[in-house]
Design an enzyme around this catalytic site. Structure first.
Site, short mmCIF file in Angstrom:
data_model
loop_
_atom_site.label_atom_id
_atom_site.label_comp_id
_atom_site.label_asym_id
_atom_site.label_seq_id
_atom_site.Cartn_x
_atom_site.Cartn_y
_atom_site.Cartn_z
N LYS A 181 37.08 39.31 64.69
CA LYS A 181 36.93 38.50 63.47
C LYS A 181 38.31 38.04 62.97
O LYS A 181 39.34 38.58 63.41
CB LYS A 181 36.22 39.32 62.39
CG LYS A 181 37.03 40.49 61.88
CD LYS A 181 36.24 41.36 60.92
CE LYS A 181 37.08 42.55 60.47
NZ LYS A 181 36.29 43.55 59.72
N ARG A 194 28.71 46.86 49.52
CA ARG A 194 29.30 45.55 49.80
C ARG A 194 28.23 44.65 50.38
O ARG A 194 27.97 43.57 49.91
CB ARG A 194 30.47 45.73 50.76
CG ARG A 194 31.22 44.45 51.09
CD ARG A 194 32.46 44.72 51.92
NE ARG A 194 32.15 45.11 53.31
CZ ARG A 194 33.07 45.23 54.25
NH1 ARG A 194 34.35 45.03 53.99
NH2 ARG A 194 32.73 45.61 55.48
N TYR A 242 66.48 30.38 46.32
CA TYR A 242 65.96 30.07 44.98
C TYR A 242 66.37 31.13 43.97
O TYR A 242 66.29 32.33 44.25
CB TYR A 242 64.43 29.97 45.01
CG TYR A 242 63.94 28.67 45.60
CD1 TYR A 242 64.27 27.45 45.01
CD2 TYR A 242 63.15 28.66 46.74
CE1 TYR A 242 63.81 26.26 45.55
CE2 TYR A 242 62.68 27.47 47.27
CZ TYR A 242 63.03 26.27 46.67
OH TYR A 242 62.58 25.10 47.21
C1 LIG Z 1 36.43 44.80 60.39
C2 LIG Z 1 35.25 45.64 60.70
C3 LIG Z 1 35.33 46.63 61.69
C4 LIG Z 1 36.62 46.98 62.42
O1 LIG Z 1 37.44 47.81 61.60
P1 LIG Z 1 38.90 48.34 62.07
O2 LIG Z 1 39.29 49.27 61.00
O3 LIG Z 1 39.78 47.14 62.13
O4 LIG Z 1 38.73 48.99 63.36
C5 LIG Z 1 34.17 47.32 62.00
N1 LIG Z 1 33.00 47.05 61.37
C6 LIG Z 1 32.90 46.12 60.41
C7 LIG Z 1 31.60 45.87 59.76
C8 LIG Z 1 34.02 45.39 60.04
O5 LIG Z 1 33.92 44.48 59.07
#
Ligand SMILES: *Cc1c(COP(=O)(O)O)cnc(C)c1O
Length: 428
Positions: A45, A146, A320
């Site tokens: 993702k 969530r 800046y």
């Molecule tokens: C992002 C996510 C993961 C992976 O988590 P990591 O801590 O990066 O391994 C797993 N399950 C869900 C539902 C997620 O949103």
């Protein structure tokens, strides 16, 4: 001064190198931890945590990844274009107008709102799919609050709908939940979440549904093994396969190295000073000893080059608001990378960049598109020198954890903040 080792046509000397060899090394370590009975969904993702999903997903697929996890239907469509046969799990539900793309691109959505079922069932009927032809995964809220159906309310409603429509085109192929504190090994919350998950799965089974896959747990769950026995027992009881969803560890970061920051640690300067993540006292709980956390290799390096040099006199300022003031004659180098590239402005006057194997301090405020370094300690620094903002050079390295500590955030945010305008380049 050309950008060696890179194949894509970019000219501005700012780029992220993505190591295929390291990604596959990390994936193989996770496969070994999961072996023989646990299946993996490799989480790609957020553009593969900033690494480039269209680079990383096909590499993982070629290495045997069966499932790929994305957040949205849009991400799923992009990954489908480069991975023809893998299962693609859309982990954050779907929205109006997306059900058709789910069907067209054979995505597997996570569902929990009744409207998710409505959107999908309508699109599936329009496409004349037979009963149970569209697999979906039902999320259970076990305490994260969530997403997911909580046991009792929404879950009963979803099961009632499925019961009332025996010829529904939807198939509950998987049931999942998400742990909110997998890094807190001594805390009972994950055990409580697993118990709530088990109750929900029992209810689903009692309603006559037999999901083939049960999944929960992220990188930390797989690396620590915390809760895996209970999840295995649950899957066995329901004749289902257990699946875990690692993300961060694929990209080379682990909890021991600072991959997880619980709220408690964020609030406690003392724990923070001790180094966040799993504490040594916990190492007896680690699966296969602490070694399970070692050997993961960061996949991404963020690089630029020195494009200008100048020497300012004592008393002159840089950047800046003149927050950097030279105490003596000072040599400054300019990098054409700034906060619009994802280099957090919080690193202004605090971070370092590797030049010729040495750490050059960031001088003054990071600009939108530029950053000034104090290279007084590196007299041989020259225009064209490679500058490593994240990654290794000589005997030194700067990690996403280092930057996260300086920015009071987590490695996930550092990696996913690298802007779209930074080209991702495969290096091996
Ligand atoms: C992002 C996510 C993961 C992976 O988590 P990591 O801590 O990066 O391994 C797993 N399950 C869900 C539902 C997620 O949103």
């Amino acid at each position: 001064m050309n950008n060696r080792n890179v194949s894509s046509p970019f000219t501005r000397p700012v780029w992220a190198e993505i190591s295929r060899a390291r990604l596959l090394h990390n994936f193989s370590m996770l496969q070994q931890l999961a072996s023989p009975d646990i299946r993996l969904a490799a989480v790609v993702k957020a553009n593969a945590y900033g690494h480039g999903a269209t680079l990383c997903a096909p590499w993982l697929a070629a290495a045997g990844a069966e499932w790929l996890g994305v957040t949205s239907v849009e991400e799923g469509v992009a990954v489908r274009a480069v991975c023809a046969t893998q299962r693609i799990l859309v982990m954050s539900g779907l929205w109006q107008g997306e059900a058709e793309a789910v069907l067209e691109h054979c995505l597997t959505p996570v569902v929990w709102e009744p409207f998710h079922l409505d959107l999908l069932a309508r699109a599936a009927r329009q496409a004349k799919l037979p009963p149970q032809a569209l697999p979906v995964h039902l999320e259970i809220d076990t305490g994260m609050s969530r997403q997911g159906a909580a046991h009792g309310g929404l879950l009963e409603e979803l099961l009632r709908r499925l019961r009332e429509e025996p010829d529904s085109p939807l198939l509950i192929e998987g049931v999942l939940t998400h742990f909110h504190s997998p890094d807190e090994l001594d805390s009972p919350v994950t055990a409580a979440q697993i118990a709530a998950f088990a109750t929900a799965v029992d209810t689903i089974a009692a309603a006559g549904l037999a999901p083939a896959l049960l999944h929960a747990g992220n990188s930390t769950s797989l690396l620590t093994g915390h809760g895996l026995d209970a999840l295995r027992a649950l899957a066995a009881r329901h004749h289902a396969q257990l699946m875990l969803r690692p993300g961060l560890a694929l990209y080379g970061y682990t909890p021991q190295a600072g991959g997880s920051v619980s709220e408690r640690e964020e609030q406690s300067p003392r724990l923070k000073a001790e180094g966040y993540g799993l504490q040594p006292a916990h190492s007896h709980s680690l699966r296969g000893g602490a070694s399970a956390l070692e050997g993961f290799q960061p996949v991404l390096s963020l690089k630029s080059r020195i494009v200008s040099l100048r020497t300012i006199a004592a008393g002159a300022t840089a950047g800046y608001n003149g927050t950097f003031r030279a105490a003596r004659s000072t040599r400054l180098a300019l990098l054409p990378i700034g906060y619009a590239d994802g280099l957090s402005r919080l690193l202004s006057g605090r971070g370092h960049v590797l030049v010729r194997g040495h750490r050059a301090p960031i001088a003054g405020r990071i600009s939108m598109d530029q950053t000034i370094l104090d290279v007084s300690g590196i007299p041989e620094a020259a225009i064209g020198d490679e500058a490593v903002l994240l990654g290794e050079q000589g005997n030194d390295r700067i990690t996403a954890e280092d930057l996260a500590a300086l920015c009071q955030t987590i490695p996930w945010e550092i990696l996913t903040s690298i802007a779209a305008r930074v080209p991702r380049v495969a290096v091996d």
